[in-house]
Design a protein around this motif. Structure first.
Motif, PDB file in Angstrom:
ATOM      1  N   LEU A  13      -7.534   2.236 -25.876  1.00  0.00           N
ATOM      2  CA  LEU A  13      -8.326   1.280 -25.090  1.00  0.00           C
ATOM      3  C   LEU A  13      -7.788   1.317 -23.660  1.00  0.00           C
ATOM      4  O   LEU A  13      -6.953   0.499 -23.259  1.00  0.00           O
ATOM      5  N   VAL A  14      -8.263   2.296 -22.894  1.00  0.00           N
ATOM      6  CA  VAL A  14      -7.671   2.526 -21.579  1.00  0.00           C
ATOM      7  C   VAL A  14      -8.002   1.408 -20.584  1.00  0.00           C
ATOM      8  O   VAL A  14      -7.251   1.161 -19.646  1.00  0.00           O
ATOM      9  N   GLY A  15      -9.128   0.728 -20.799  1.00  0.00           N
ATOM     10  CA  GLY A  15      -9.490  -0.395 -19.916  1.00  0.00           C
ATOM     11  C   GLY A  15      -8.540  -1.563 -20.124  1.00  0.00           C
ATOM     12  O   GLY A  15      -8.041  -2.152 -19.160  1.00  0.00           O
ATOM     13  N   PHE A  16      -8.282  -1.888 -21.371  1.00  0.00           N
ATOM     14  CA  PHE A  16      -7.317  -2.945 -21.684  1.00  0.00           C
ATOM     15  C   PHE A  16      -5.950  -2.564 -21.092  1.00  0.00           C
ATOM     16  O   PHE A  16      -5.243  -3.384 -20.522  1.00  0.00           O
ATOM     17  N   SER A  17      -5.621  -1.286 -21.272  1.00  0.00           N
ATOM     18  CA  SER A  17      -4.330  -0.786 -20.783  1.00  0.00           C
ATOM     19  C   SER A  17      -4.236  -0.963 -19.263  1.00  0.00           C
ATOM     20  O   SER A  17      -3.214  -1.414 -18.733  1.00  0.00           O
ATOM     21  N   LYS A  18      -5.326  -0.642 -18.580  1.00  0.00           N
ATOM     22  CA  LYS A  18      -5.332  -0.753 -17.122  1.00  0.00           C
ATOM     23  C   LYS A  18      -5.176  -2.222 -16.694  1.00  0.00           C
ATOM     24  O   LYS A  18      -4.482  -2.529 -15.726  1.00  0.00           O
ATOM     25  N   TRP A  19      -5.858  -3.118 -17.417  1.00  0.00           N
ATOM     26  CA  TRP A  19      -5.728  -4.548 -17.111  1.00  0.00           C
ATOM     27  C   TRP A  19      -4.253  -4.953 -17.109  1.00  0.00           C
ATOM     28  O   TRP A  19      -3.757  -5.608 -16.189  1.00  0.00           O
ATOM     29  N   PHE A  20      -3.540  -4.519 -18.155  1.00  0.00           N
ATOM     30  CA  PHE A  20      -2.132  -4.937 -18.278  1.00  0.00           C
ATOM     31  C   PHE A  20      -1.219  -4.166 -17.320  1.00  0.00           C
ATOM     32  O   PHE A  20      -0.192  -4.699 -16.884  1.00  0.00           O
ATOM     33  N   LEU A  23     -15.359 -13.131 -29.348  1.00  0.00           N
ATOM     34  CA  LEU A  23     -16.818 -13.138 -29.464  1.00  0.00           C
ATOM     35  C   LEU A  23     -17.374 -11.749 -29.785  1.00  0.00           C
ATOM     36  O   LEU A  23     -18.276 -11.608 -30.602  1.00  0.00           O
ATOM     37  N   TYR A  24     -16.797 -10.720 -29.107  1.00  0.00           N
ATOM     38  CA  TYR A  24     -17.430  -9.395 -29.173  1.00  0.00           C
ATOM     39  C   TYR A  24     -16.571  -8.288 -29.775  1.00  0.00           C
ATOM     40  O   TYR A  24     -17.069  -7.196 -30.031  1.00  0.00           O
ATOM     41  N   GLY A  25     -15.288  -8.576 -29.962  1.00  0.00           N
ATOM     42  CA  GLY A  25     -14.346  -7.492 -30.284  1.00  0.00           C
ATOM     43  C   GLY A  25     -14.557  -6.816 -31.625  1.00  0.00           C
ATOM     44  O   GLY A  25     -14.070  -5.711 -31.831  1.00  0.00           O
ATOM     45  N   LYS A  26     -15.300  -7.459 -32.531  1.00  0.00           N
ATOM     46  CA  LYS A  26     -15.428  -6.862 -33.879  1.00  0.00           C
ATOM     47  C   LYS A  26     -16.460  -5.737 -33.912  1.00  0.00           C
ATOM     48  O   LYS A  26     -16.400  -4.863 -34.766  1.00  0.00           O
ATOM     49  N   ASP A  27     -17.376  -5.784 -32.960  1.00  0.00           N
ATOM     50  CA  ASP A  27     -18.407  -4.747 -32.897  1.00  0.00           C
ATOM     51  C   ASP A  27     -17.873  -3.609 -32.018  1.00  0.00           C
ATOM     52  O   ASP A  27     -17.651  -3.783 -30.821  1.00  0.00           O
ATOM     53  N   LEU A  28     -17.671  -2.426 -32.635  1.00  0.00           N
ATOM     54  CA  LEU A  28     -16.995  -1.349 -31.906  1.00  0.00           C
ATOM     55  C   LEU A  28     -17.743  -0.892 -30.656  1.00  0.00           C
ATOM     56  O   LEU A  28     -17.125  -0.593 -29.632  1.00  0.00           O
ATOM     57  N   SER A  29     -19.072  -0.882 -30.708  1.00  0.00           N
ATOM     58  CA  SER A  29     -19.810  -0.417 -29.526  1.00  0.00           C
ATOM     59  C   SER A  29     -19.672  -1.429 -28.388  1.00  0.00           C
ATOM     60  O   SER A  29     -19.612  -1.067 -27.213  1.00  0.00           O
ATOM     61  N   VAL A  30     -19.572  -2.718 -28.753  1.00  0.00           N
ATOM     62  CA  VAL A  30     -19.398  -3.739 -27.717  1.00  0.00           C
ATOM     63  C   VAL A  30     -17.946  -3.725 -27.220  1.00  0.00           C
ATOM     64  O   VAL A  30     -17.682  -3.921 -26.030  1.00  0.00           O
ATOM     65  N   TYR A  45     -16.162  -1.210 -26.830  1.00  0.00           N
ATOM     66  CA  TYR A  45     -16.103  -0.125 -25.857  1.00  0.00           C
ATOM     67  C   TYR A  45     -16.568  -0.613 -24.477  1.00  0.00           C
ATOM     68  O   TYR A  45     -15.954  -0.311 -23.457  1.00  0.00           O
ATOM     69  N   LYS A  46     -17.626  -1.418 -24.471  1.00  0.00           N
ATOM     70  CA  LYS A  46     -18.120  -1.967 -23.191  1.00  0.00           C
ATOM     71  C   LYS A  46     -17.108  -2.948 -22.596  1.00  0.00           C
ATOM     72  O   LYS A  46     -16.884  -2.984 -21.390  1.00  0.00           O
ATOM     73  N   LEU A  47     -16.527  -3.737 -23.473  1.00  0.00           N
ATOM     74  CA  LEU A  47     -15.514  -4.702 -23.030  1.00  0.00           C
ATOM     75  C   LEU A  47     -14.324  -3.960 -22.410  1.00  0.00           C
ATOM     76  O   LEU A  47     -13.769  -4.372 -21.392  1.00  0.00           O
ATOM     77  N   ASP A  48     -13.986  -2.843 -23.020  1.00  0.00           N
ATOM     78  CA  ASP A  48     -12.880  -2.028 -22.508  1.00  0.00           C
ATOM     79  C   ASP A  48     -13.195  -1.530 -21.102  1.00  0.00           C
ATOM     80  O   ASP A  48     -12.341  -1.541 -20.214  1.00  0.00           O
ATOM     81  N   GLU A  85     -15.200  -3.030 -19.010  1.00  0.00           N
ATOM     82  CA  GLU A  85     -15.154  -4.219 -18.125  1.00  0.00           C
ATOM     83  C   GLU A  85     -13.711  -4.548 -17.753  1.00  0.00           C
ATOM     84  O   GLU A  85     -13.397  -4.775 -16.584  1.00  0.00           O
ATOM     85  N   PHE A  86     -12.827  -4.573 -18.714  1.00  0.00           N
ATOM     86  CA  PHE A  86     -11.422  -4.884 -18.439  1.00  0.00           C
ATOM     87  C   PHE A  86     -10.815  -3.862 -17.469  1.00  0.00           C
ATOM     88  O   PHE A  86     -10.000  -4.192 -16.615  1.00  0.00           O
ATOM     89  N   GLY A  87     -11.257  -2.628 -17.634  1.00  0.00           N
ATOM     90  CA  GLY A  87     -10.721  -1.538 -16.807  1.00  0.00           C
ATOM     91  C   GLY A  87     -11.190  -1.581 -15.371  1.00  0.00           C
ATOM     92  O   GLY A  87     -10.646  -0.880 -14.511  1.00  0.00           O
ATOM     93  N   GLU A  88     -12.183  -2.437 -15.081  1.00  0.00           N
ATOM     94  CA  GLU A  88     -12.693  -2.522 -13.708  1.00  0.00           C
ATOM     95  C   GLU A  88     -11.865  -3.453 -12.849  1.00  0.00           C
ATOM     96  O   GLU A  88     -12.146  -3.631 -11.662  1.00  0.00           O
ATOM     97  N   ARG A  89     -10.850  -4.044 -13.418  1.00  0.00           N
ATOM     98  CA  ARG A  89     -10.004  -4.971 -12.643  1.00  0.00           C
ATOM     99  C   ARG A  89      -9.410  -4.278 -11.425  1.00  0.00           C
ATOM    100  O   ARG A  89      -8.897  -3.180 -11.516  1.00  0.00           O
ATOM    101  N   LYS A  90      -9.505  -4.948 -10.275  1.00  0.00           N
ATOM    102  CA  LYS A  90      -8.931  -4.378  -9.042  1.00  0.00           C
ATOM    103  C   LYS A  90      -7.523  -4.936  -8.829  1.00  0.00           C
ATOM    104  O   LYS A  90      -7.247  -6.064  -9.138  1.00  0.00           O
TER     105      LYS A  90
END
Ligand code: FEO
Length: 164
Positions: free
Chosen positions: A38-45, A145-152, A154-157, A159-164
């Motif tokens: 989950l590279v977006g989550f990783s980027k957030w942290f 809310l959304y984490g159980k659905d894998l396709s969602v 992926y979208k959440l990931d 979104e998290f990865g867009e953090r500046k």
């Protein structure tokens, strides 16, 4: 130059360590999500870890400017307790609540000392904690809310990865 009491100076030096330990903890969580792809989550942290180092530097600068010796202390390695994807987000919420309580202790001391300059300095951290606690809750709520659905997820990931 303001006079910072010994008690407050000790607490501020402790807070430098707490901020760097926070960076270390968030770096570990970032590594966990990277390992879980989950590279977006990783980027957030990753970003969160960077911010914590900036917080530490802010306190270092404040102590320097006020003629207080900066004393760096041992940094403990984080103990990896993460198993499920949700765990890193829960840990972030709990950790930010802990940091807020530390900041409040600092503010309590500055108030007890009638140290108005330190109160003004610490107000930035009080506001920052409000923001960081808010973000941590928001991330966890979205995941729940959304984490159980894998396709969602992926979208959440993304979104998290867009953090500046
Ligand atoms: Fe610097 Fe997230 O506390």
């Amino acid at each position: 130059m303001a006079t910072i009491t010994k008690k407050l100076a000790t607490l501020l030096n402790d807070q430098i360590r707490a901020e760097i330990e926070s960076a270390y903890l968030y770096q570990d969580i970032a590594n966990f999500y990277f390992e879980e792809k989950l590279v977006g989550f990783s980027k957030w942290f990753d970003k969160q870890a960077e911010e914590e180092l900036e917080h530490a530097k802010k306190i270092i600068d404040y102590l320097r400017e006020n003629g207080v010796k900066v004393v760096l202390k041992d940094i403990a390695a984080p103990k990896r307790t993460l198993k499920e994807l949700r765990d890193g987000l829960v840990l972030q919420v709990k950790h930010e609540e802990l940091v807020t309580s530390l900041i409040y202790k600092l503010m309590d001391q500055a108030i007890a000392d009638k140290d108005y300059r330190s109160q003004s300095f610490l107000k930035w951290f009080v506001d920052e904690q409000t923001e960081e606690e808010g973000h941590s809750h928001e991330l966890l709520e979205k995941f729940d809310l959304y984490g159980k659905d894998l396709s969602v997820l992926y979208k959440l990931d993304r979104e998290f990865g867009e953090r500046k």
